[in-house]
Scaffold this motif. Structure first.
Motif, PDB file in Angstrom:
ATOM      1  N   GLU A  17      -4.223   5.068  -5.125  1.00 54.55           N
ATOM      2  CA  GLU A  17      -5.052   4.441  -4.090  1.00 54.55           C
ATOM      3  C   GLU A  17      -4.794   2.939  -4.174  1.00 54.55           C
ATOM      4  O   GLU A  17      -4.820   2.365  -5.267  1.00 54.55           O
ATOM      5  N   LYS A  22      -5.762   2.576   1.201  1.00 51.92           N
ATOM      6  CA  LYS A  22      -4.777   3.570   1.622  1.00 51.92           C
ATOM      7  C   LYS A  22      -4.277   4.363   0.429  1.00 51.92           C
ATOM      8  O   LYS A  22      -4.251   3.877  -0.690  1.00 51.92           O
ATOM      9  N   GLU A  23      -3.860   5.618   0.714  1.00 51.33           N
ATOM     10  CA  GLU A  23      -3.219   6.433  -0.303  1.00 51.33           C
ATOM     11  C   GLU A  23      -1.712   6.355  -0.135  1.00 51.33           C
ATOM     12  O   GLU A  23      -1.200   6.271   0.981  1.00 51.33           O
ATOM     13  N   ALA A  24      -1.008   6.418  -1.262  1.00 51.66           N
ATOM     14  CA  ALA A  24       0.446   6.377  -1.211  1.00 51.66           C
ATOM     15  C   ALA A  24       1.001   7.076  -2.443  1.00 51.66           C
ATOM     16  O   ALA A  24       0.307   7.232  -3.457  1.00 51.66           O
ATOM     17  N   TYR A  51       3.636   5.738   2.079  1.00 54.86           N
ATOM     18  CA  TYR A  51       2.275   5.803   2.593  1.00 54.86           C
ATOM     19  C   TYR A  51       2.018   7.184   3.194  1.00 54.86           C
ATOM     20  O   TYR A  51       2.817   7.693   3.983  1.00 54.86           O
ATOM     21  N   GLY A  53      -0.628   8.230   5.157  1.00 57.67           N
ATOM     22  CA  GLY A  53      -1.178   8.286   6.506  1.00 57.67           C
ATOM     23  C   GLY A  53      -2.159   9.439   6.646  1.00 57.67           C
ATOM     24  O   GLY A  53      -3.118   9.577   5.886  1.00 57.67           O
TER      25      GLY A  53
END
Length: 283
Positions: A17, A22-24, A51, A53
């Motif tokens: 995180e 955002k999560e990646a 990323y 999304g």
């Protein structure tokens, strides 16, 4: 930039995180070694950032990353995101998984000199937008991964785009019916000596994913409106007789047991998937 670990995939990749919410997925040599959930990663060691999304199926992603290097996944995912915008394509999220896996398997064959062009007919006359998207994707893959796939590989990529067209729903409808269709298909395939094995697992799994979304297309009345010409359908039946017989038996049993009538296009999709499984076993 801060990277907080949510999940370790292996010593070189992890789900994180970021400080922007955002999560990646990040990759870098040894970044996951001796780390745990909640730990911070050293940003200087991060080499690749993917990323996520709207993609939320972390189990599928974890399974993919066990076998497919992150640089391939990142290249394919970025290409998919680009063609969505460039060609105004609405694509289901499972495409990110299936196309990444396909590119990796095809790359291995290319490097081992066992790559063979797809014998299935091109569908670019019926799906010009998807073929343009596939050709664009192929250029990106060849450039960014330093590969040399022949132009014919665009047929395979286009088929992935065609099969994955649709809008993502929170939950697929009629899950029990989907399971019944799965049982019908797997049982009939077994009658003809076809089961999931190492030699065909990639194409077999793609057929199963196609079935997963079939019920949703039927329920929402969004089966493909573009029709294949009778000449093309007849040509494929003559060229792939075994796959045709299996397909017809599957379609008939689905109609009899579940009262679901599939379009001619769905018949063609079944035939293509089954033929690819058979062809892969022969190869």
């Amino acid at each position: 930039m801060k990277f907080t670990i949510k999940r370790i995939y292996n010593n070189n990749s992890a789900l994180v995180e970021m400080n922007v919410g955002k999560e990646a997925v990040v990759q870098g040599k040894g970044i996951g070694f001796s780390k745990r959930k909640g730990d911070l990663l050293d940003a200087d060691k991060v080499e690749t950032i993917l990323y996520l999304g709207d993609f939320k199926d972390h189990k599928q992603l974890a399974d993919l990353l066990k076998n497919v290097p992150l640089d391939i996944v990142a290249c394919v995912w970025n290409a998919i995101d680009e063609v969505k915008n460039l060609y105004d394509l609405k694509l289901l999220n499972y495409l990110y998984i299936t196309l990444s896996d396909h590119v990796y398997q095809a790359m291995r064959k290319l490097r081992n000199n066992t790559y063979q062009p797809n014998l299935l007919p091109a569908l670019k006359d019926k799906y010009p937008k998807e073929y343009l998207a596939a050709q664009y994707t192929l250029r990106v893959i060849n450039r960014d991964l330093d590969l040399n796939f022949p132009p014919e590989e665009a047929k395979n990529i286009a088929l992935h785009y065609i099969n994955a067209e649709g809008e993502e729903n929170e939950e697929l409808s009629k899950d029990s019916i989907a399971k019944e269709i799965n049982v019908i298909v797997t049982n009939i395939l077994k009658e003809y000596g076809i089961s999931r094995k190492l030699s065909n697992e990639n194409y077999y799994d793609r057929l199963m994913i196609h079935l997963k979304y079939l019920v949703d297309r039927v329920e929402s009345d969004t089966q493909d409106a573009v029709t294949f010409s009778p000449l093309m359908q007849e040509s494929m039946k003559q060229q792939f007789p075994k796959s045709t017989v299996i397909t017809e038996k599957i379609i008939d049993e689905i109609a009899q047991k579940l009262n679901i009538n599939l379009t001619d296009n769905e018949r063609i999709y079944f035939l293509i998937h089954i033929q690819r499984i058979i062809q892969e076993e022969k190869n």
